[in-house]
Design a protein around this motif. Structure first.
Motif, short mmCIF file in Angstrom:
data_model
loop_
_atom_site.label_atom_id
_atom_site.label_comp_id
_atom_site.label_asym_id
_atom_site.label_seq_id
_atom_site.Cartn_x
_atom_site.Cartn_y
_atom_site.Cartn_z
N ASP A 25 26.23 -3.94 -5.54
CA ASP A 25 27.11 -5.09 -5.67
C ASP A 25 26.61 -6.51 -5.56
O ASP A 25 27.34 -7.20 -5.67
CB ASP A 25 28.36 -4.79 -4.55
N GLU A 26 25.48 -6.61 -5.32
CA GLU A 26 24.93 -7.99 -5.45
C GLU A 26 25.14 -8.35 -6.91
O GLU A 26 24.83 -7.67 -7.86
CB GLU A 26 23.32 -8.10 -5.27
N PRO A 27 25.54 -9.73 -7.12
CA PRO A 27 26.22 -9.90 -8.53
C PRO A 27 25.30 -9.62 -9.66
O PRO A 27 25.75 -9.23 -10.57
CB PRO A 27 26.30 -11.36 -8.54
N LEU A 28 23.95 -10.08 -9.56
CA LEU A 28 23.04 -9.69 -10.74
C LEU A 28 22.86 -8.10 -11.09
O LEU A 28 22.64 -7.63 -12.06
CB LEU A 28 21.56 -10.45 -10.52
N ASN A 29 22.66 -7.50 -9.72
CA ASN A 29 22.20 -6.06 -9.90
C ASN A 29 23.66 -5.25 -10.57
O ASN A 29 23.49 -4.31 -11.41
CB ASN A 29 22.06 -5.50 -8.31
N LYS A 30 24.67 -5.96 -9.95
CA LYS A 30 25.76 -5.19 -10.72
C LYS A 30 26.22 -5.57 -12.20
O LYS A 30 26.32 -4.57 -12.70
CB LYS A 30 27.13 -5.78 -9.80
N ASN A 31 25.88 -6.74 -12.35
CA ASN A 31 25.99 -7.35 -13.82
C ASN A 31 24.98 -6.19 -14.58
O ASN A 31 25.50 -5.94 -15.90
CB ASN A 31 25.86 -8.61 -13.76
#
Ligand code: ACO
Length: 211
Positions: A25-31
């Protein structure tokens, strides 16, 4: 909840916590979909996360014996940009994140802002259990990190925020916005935007504070 210094014995618990939350759920991991059914583990990121776990600067938030937050911190020394950190990355997706963080570190050049300082502490990873967010736990973890940073003689703190919420937390704690890389302006060699995380995560920012 209590905030405690993590030790090497916490490594497996912290990894399991990050596998449940941060890596998804960290924004870049998720993206990027760093973790998926096909690739349930990112070994490079796991190594990055735990390589200094026993350095006395890493914190865990614990509620009724359960881990509900972690704040993984490291020391930055003047000249760190010129040092090769023998850290080999093979994961194609994670290497995109590392390339961004590298560029941001270079552009932000935090020691240029604090010319008399030799040592700083940075937050590398901050993660709170989804069921406990918005209650100030991240702010408490950063407050405690700042106490530890003072104890070891660091002169400032510098935090690279990939999440808008980390930026909000730091702003609330009196940190100063030092550098911004908008995701929409960060492109690869073909002119393609690399990261397109969901709103409100529009930029990777660097916040600093003299301590
Ligand atoms: N919507 C709106 N505002 C929010 C939200 C939300 N979903 N979540 C937090 N905030 C705001 C809070 O209101 C607060 O701002 P304020 O002080 O102005 O009111 C600020 O963000 C921080 O709130 P905390 O309660 O201290 O933060 P929390 O304990 O919820 O943890 C964190 C924040 C760690 C970013 C959490 O959302 C998380 O684990 N996210 C996924 C992983 C991640 O993105 N980590 C950070 C990457 S950057 C880095 O690691 C250095």
């Amino acid at each position: 909840y209590d905030i405690l210094v993590a030790t090497n014995d916490d490594q497996e618990d912290i990894l399991n916590f990050l596998r449940t939350f941060f890596y998804k759920d960290e924004p870049l991991n998720k993206n990027l979909g760093l973790i998926s059914n096909e690739t349930p583990r990112c070994k490079d990121l796991e190594k990055f996360s735990t390589k200094d776990i026993g350095n006395g600067l890493n914190l865990k938030a614990v509620h009724n014996g359960k881990l509900i937050g972690v704040c993984l911190n490291g020391i930055l020394e003047r000249g760190f940009l010129d040092k090769d950190d023998d850290f080999e990355i093979t994961d194609r997706k994670f290497s995109k994140i590392v390339a961004l963080l590298d560029k941001v570190d270079r552009d932000a050049d935090v020691f240029a802002k604090f010319p008399a300082s030799a040592k700083a502490v940075s937050v590398k990873i901050i993660s709170v259990d989804g069921a406990y967010r918005g209650q100030g736990i991240a702010k408490e973890l950063v407050n405690k990190t700042r106490d530890l940073a003072k104890e070891i003689g660091a002169e400032f703190m510098a935090v690279v925020c990939t999440s808008h919420f980390t930026a909000l937390a730091l702003k609330k704690l009196g940190f100063e916005l030092h550098y911004t890389q908008n995701y929409a302006d960060y492109k690869d060699e073909n002119g393609q935007v690399v990261f397109n995380p969901e709103p409100p995560h529009a930029a990777c920012t660097v916040y600093v504070q003299k301590i």
